[in-house]
Write a protein that holds these residues in place. Structure first.
Motif, PDB file in Angstrom:
ATOM      1  N   LYS A  51       0.837  -1.195   0.000  1.00  0.00           N
ATOM      2  CA  LYS A  51       0.000   0.000   0.000  1.00  0.00           C
ATOM      3  C   LYS A  51       0.877   1.251   0.000  1.00  0.00           C
ATOM      4  CE  LYS A  51      -3.782   2.390   0.260  1.00  0.00           C
ATOM      5  NZ  LYS A  51      -4.635   2.519  -0.948  1.00  0.00           N
ATOM      6  N   GLU A  62      -2.365  -2.118  -8.914  1.00  0.00           N
ATOM      7  CA  GLU A  62      -3.479  -2.321  -7.991  1.00  0.00           C
ATOM      8  C   GLU A  62      -3.160  -3.466  -7.034  1.00  0.00           C
ATOM      9  OE1 GLU A  62      -7.283  -2.742  -9.988  1.00  0.00           O
ATOM     10  OE2 GLU A  62      -6.457  -1.738 -11.756  1.00  0.00           O
ATOM     11  N   ARG A  85     -11.373  -1.168   4.687  1.00  0.00           N
ATOM     12  CA  ARG A  85     -12.247  -0.018   4.432  1.00  0.00           C
ATOM     13  C   ARG A  85     -11.475   1.294   4.580  1.00  0.00           C
ATOM     14  NH1 ARG A  85     -16.167  -3.210   7.282  1.00  0.00           N
ATOM     15  NH2 ARG A  85     -15.608  -2.144   9.224  1.00  0.00           N
ATOM     16  N   ASN A  87      -8.349   1.888   4.247  1.00  0.00           N
ATOM     17  CA  ASN A  87      -7.287   2.071   3.263  1.00  0.00           C
ATOM     18  C   ASN A  87      -7.761   1.925   1.819  1.00  0.00           C
ATOM     19  OD1 ASN A  87      -4.437   2.222   4.741  1.00  0.00           O
ATOM     20  ND2 ASN A  87      -5.749   0.842   5.911  1.00  0.00           N
ATOM     21  N   GLY A  88      -9.047   1.699   1.629  1.00  0.00           N
ATOM     22  CA  GLY A  88      -9.591   1.620   0.280  1.00  0.00           C
ATOM     23  C   GLY A  88      -9.052   0.465  -0.538  1.00  0.00           C
TER      24      GLY A  88
END
Length: 248
Positions: A51, A62, A85, A87-88
Motif C-alpha cells: 500500500k 493495484e 475499508r 485504506n480503500g
C-alpha cells in the motif's frame, strides 16, 4: 496527504521490498496484485508495505487482499475488515473447510499442513483467474527461505529454496514474494509499530509442524556463532536471486 514518518524497522521493510521488486522486475505498469492475507504478521506487513509502495513506484498498480479462512474460526478475520475499508483496498474473503478436512480421516496420505496449504493455494489461483489478477503475492521472508531450503535438503535430498518470482499458467499469473530480503525480527517490530491487528492462528498444528521444528534446528545451528545466521541468509538470498529472472 503528508507521508507518515517511518521507524527504522518500517523503513527496512519498505526499502528491502522495493529493492527486490526492482532487482527482479517483479511487477509492471498496470499490474493487478492479489495479496494472500493469512492474518499473520508477514502477510499483514506485506499488505501495508505494498500500500505504501503504491505512492513510491513511478507507475500505477493495484492490490487486492485475498483471505481464504481455513475454517477453524470463521470469524477471526474480522480485524481485517476495518483496515481494508480505511485504506480503500479491494478484497475477497471467504470461509472454507480446508483446515478441518486436512486434519480429518479424509486426509491420510499427507501432513495436515501440506494438504491445507495445497487446498489454499489452489483456491488462491482460482481467485486470481476470477478477478483477472496478474500477480499473486505471498509474505514469505528471509527466514522462510532458509527453513524451506533445509527442509528440502533434509527431507527430500533436493537443493531447492523458495522462488522470489515465478510464472504460472503460461505466464498468465506470476507468483511473487516481495519480502524475501527481510528477516522475521524486523517484520515483528514493524507490525507492532504499525499496530496492525494480527490475529492468532487456531490451527492445532500451528506450533507442532515439521516447519517449526526445522526453524528451531536452524536456530540451534547458528547458536554460538556471530556470523553463521548472516552468512546462511546472505548466501541463500544471493543464490535465489541468481535463479530469478529479471525480465517480464
Amino acid at each position: 496527504m503528508p507521508r507518515e514518518k517511518l521507524s527504522y524497522a518500517q523503513k527496512q521493510c519498505v526499502t528491502a521490498t522495493g529493492k527486490l521488486m526492482q532487482q527482479t522486475a517483479m511487477i509492471h505498469p498496470g499490474a493487478r496484485i492479489g495479496v494472500a492475507v493469512s492474518g499473520g504478521m508477514d502477510s499483514w506487513v506485506l499488505l501495508q508495505v505494498l500500500k505504501l509502495r503504491q505512492r513510491i513506484v513511478p507507475f500505477k498498480f493495484e492490490i487486492m487482499a485475498l483471505h481464504v479462512n481455513p475454517g477453524f474460526d470463521p470469524h477471526n478475520h474480522a480485524p481485517l475488515l476495518p483496515w481494508l475499508r480505511a485504506n480503500g483496498v479491494a478484497s475477497h474473503i471467504e470461509v472454507t473447510d480446508h483446515g478441518p478436512v486436512a486434519h480429518s480421516p479424509a486426509n491420510l496420505r499427507n501432513s495436515p499442513c501440506f494438504y491445507c496449504a495445497k487446498l489454499r493455494r489452489t483456491r488462491l489461483f482460482e481467485l486470481c483467474k476470477q478477478y483477472g489478477l496478474t500477480h499473486l503475492a505471498f509474505g514469505h521472508n528471509a527466514d522462510d527461505l532458509v527453513t524451506t531450503f533445509f527442509m528440502n535438503l533434509v527431507q527430500t535430498g533436493r537443493v531447492d529454496g523458495m522462488s522470489m518470482k515465478e510464472a504460472f499458467f503460461g505466464g498468465r499469473l506470476t507468483v511473487i514474494r516481495p519480502m524475501m530480503l527481510v528477516e522475521k525480527p524486523v517484520i515483528a517490530r514493524a507490525v507492532n509499530q504499525w499496530n496492525l491487528p494480527v490475529w492468532s492462528n487456531p490451527c492445532p498444528s500451528a506450533t507442532d509442524s515439521r516447519r517449526s521444528e526445522m526453524t528451531a534446528e536452524v536456530k540451534e545451528l547458528c547458536k554460538g556463532s556471530k556470523f553463521a545466521k548472516a552468512n546462511i541468509f546472505n548466501g541463500l538470498i544471493r543464490w535465489q536471486l541468481g535463479l530469478t529472472p529479471s525480465d517480464q
